[in-house]
Enzyme design. Sequence first.
Site, mmCIF file in Angstrom:
data_model
loop_
_atom_site.group_PDB
_atom_site.id
_atom_site.type_symbol
_atom_site.label_atom_id
_atom_site.label_comp_id
_atom_site.label_asym_id
_atom_site.label_seq_id
_atom_site.Cartn_x
_atom_site.Cartn_y
_atom_site.Cartn_z
ATOM 1 N N SER A 23 -1.449 13.604 -15.055
ATOM 2 C CA SER A 23 -2.675 13.415 -15.847
ATOM 3 C C SER A 23 -3.016 14.749 -16.501
ATOM 4 O O SER A 23 -2.638 15.813 -15.996
ATOM 5 C CB SER A 23 -3.806 13.008 -14.894
ATOM 6 O OG SER A 23 -5.057 13.162 -15.516
ATOM 7 N N THR A 80 -5.457 18.397 -8.114
ATOM 8 C CA THR A 80 -4.455 18.981 -7.209
ATOM 9 C C THR A 80 -3.269 18.034 -7.067
ATOM 10 O O THR A 80 -2.101 18.448 -7.161
ATOM 11 C CB THR A 80 -5.090 19.236 -5.818
ATOM 12 O OG1 THR A 80 -6.197 20.119 -5.972
ATOM 13 C CG2 THR A 80 -4.091 19.838 -4.845
ATOM 14 N N ALA A 81 -3.575 16.756 -6.865
ATOM 15 C CA ALA A 81 -2.500 15.766 -6.702
ATOM 16 C C ALA A 81 -1.667 15.663 -7.985
ATOM 17 O O ALA A 81 -0.433 15.637 -7.936
ATOM 18 C CB ALA A 81 -3.092 14.404 -6.351
ATOM 19 N N LYS A 82 -2.342 15.630 -9.125
ATOM 20 C CA LYS A 82 -1.618 15.419 -10.385
ATOM 21 C C LYS A 82 -0.792 16.647 -10.775
ATOM 22 O O LYS A 82 0.270 16.511 -11.406
ATOM 23 C CB LYS A 82 -2.596 15.027 -11.493
ATOM 24 C CG LYS A 82 -3.206 13.630 -11.301
ATOM 25 C CD LYS A 82 -2.147 12.556 -11.114
ATOM 26 C CE LYS A 82 -2.654 11.148 -11.339
ATOM 27 N NZ LYS A 82 -1.620 10.122 -11.035
ATOM 28 N N ASP A 114 0.887 -1.166 0.000
ATOM 29 C CA ASP A 114 0.000 0.000 0.000
ATOM 30 C C ASP A 114 0.924 1.215 0.000
ATOM 31 O O ASP A 114 1.664 1.435 0.970
ATOM 32 C CB ASP A 114 -0.878 -0.036 1.262
ATOM 33 C CG ASP A 114 -1.734 1.214 1.397
ATOM 34 O OD1 ASP A 114 -1.587 2.149 0.591
ATOM 35 O OD2 ASP A 114 -2.547 1.257 2.345
ATOM 36 N N TYR A 146 -8.057 15.100 -7.234
ATOM 37 C CA TYR A 146 -7.176 14.419 -8.201
ATOM 38 C C TYR A 146 -6.342 15.433 -8.998
ATOM 39 O O TYR A 146 -5.145 15.233 -9.207
ATOM 40 C CB TYR A 146 -8.063 13.580 -9.117
ATOM 41 C CG TYR A 146 -7.354 12.665 -10.080
ATOM 42 C CD1 TYR A 146 -6.804 11.456 -9.666
ATOM 43 C CD2 TYR A 146 -7.274 12.986 -11.440
ATOM 44 C CE1 TYR A 146 -6.186 10.599 -10.574
ATOM 45 C CE2 TYR A 146 -6.665 12.135 -12.345
ATOM 46 C CZ TYR A 146 -6.123 10.942 -11.910
ATOM 47 O OH TYR A 146 -5.511 10.089 -12.819
#
Length: 245
Positions: free
Chosen positions: A136, A150-152, A57, A148
């Site tokens: 992405s 923000t993370a990418k 994980d 998502y």
Amino acid sequence: MRFQGQTALVTGGAKGIGAATAKRLAAEGATVVVADFDEAAAEETAQAIGGHAVRCDVTNREDVEAAVEAAVAAGGSLDILVACAGIIRDNMLFKMSDDDWDAVIDTHLKGTFFAVRAAQKPMVAQKSGKIVVISSTSALGNRGQTNYSTAKAGLQGMCKTLAIELGPFNVNVNCVAPGFIATAMTEQTADRMGVPFEQFMEAVSAEVPLRRVGQPDDVAGTIAYLCSEDASYVSGQVLYVRGGP
Ligand code: NAP
């Protein structure tokens, strides 16, 4: 056989883009360690390519460090890290829960941070390595994906900083930013919208200049290029794989 004698660790390697990448790297000679949440699927992918599987994980630091150790043990070095593990928890901002936010940020940002921090140790020591992180097109903004996107977008910044810090140790760090790729992740999006996947893909294809959705192999080929000596002077780049500009 561009990766003969090399060892690669692919997180999220059981399925989708990660599995296609694991397969491609193995086909070109690498010893591949498939690290994934889904242990049975990781085992299946690893067996199909003659690689190794570890349950991991990526949000758990000990798991990630153990996966890096397993890769070094399997091949005697760690030459390639592809950080593919990812999830989506889409929702409009006003409906997005703390859990939706935390799960996505933790998996993509913390998970990739744990992986690159652990992987750089053997790579810096041996003064060589290739790291690819996965962003992405959503990094440019996408309705329903505050978490998502923000993370990418964060991963693009991470890639550029790592390229600066690790370059002096002959470690290349690049970022691949796919558009719509046909995997379980995009099936989940279609399900959520209540649209049959085939119909969803047709609608997306019509908007893509190459008039088709991407396949995991399209991304795997790009990742393999960035992990190869063909890209030895490419670092800190974000390469969009989206069938158009
Ligand atoms: P996928 O088919 O769902 O594969 C993702 C894999 O990551 C799954 O095996 C998943 O396991 C695993 N995973 C999820 N959370 C994990 C964790 N905490 N630790 C370890 N493994 C974990 O998705 P994909 O489409 O191939 O996506 C791969 C990467 O590409 C992701 O980073 C994604 O954001 C990115 N991407 C995808 C697209 C696209 O259109 N498909 C576009 C742009 C970027 P479970 O199935 O058990 O959850």
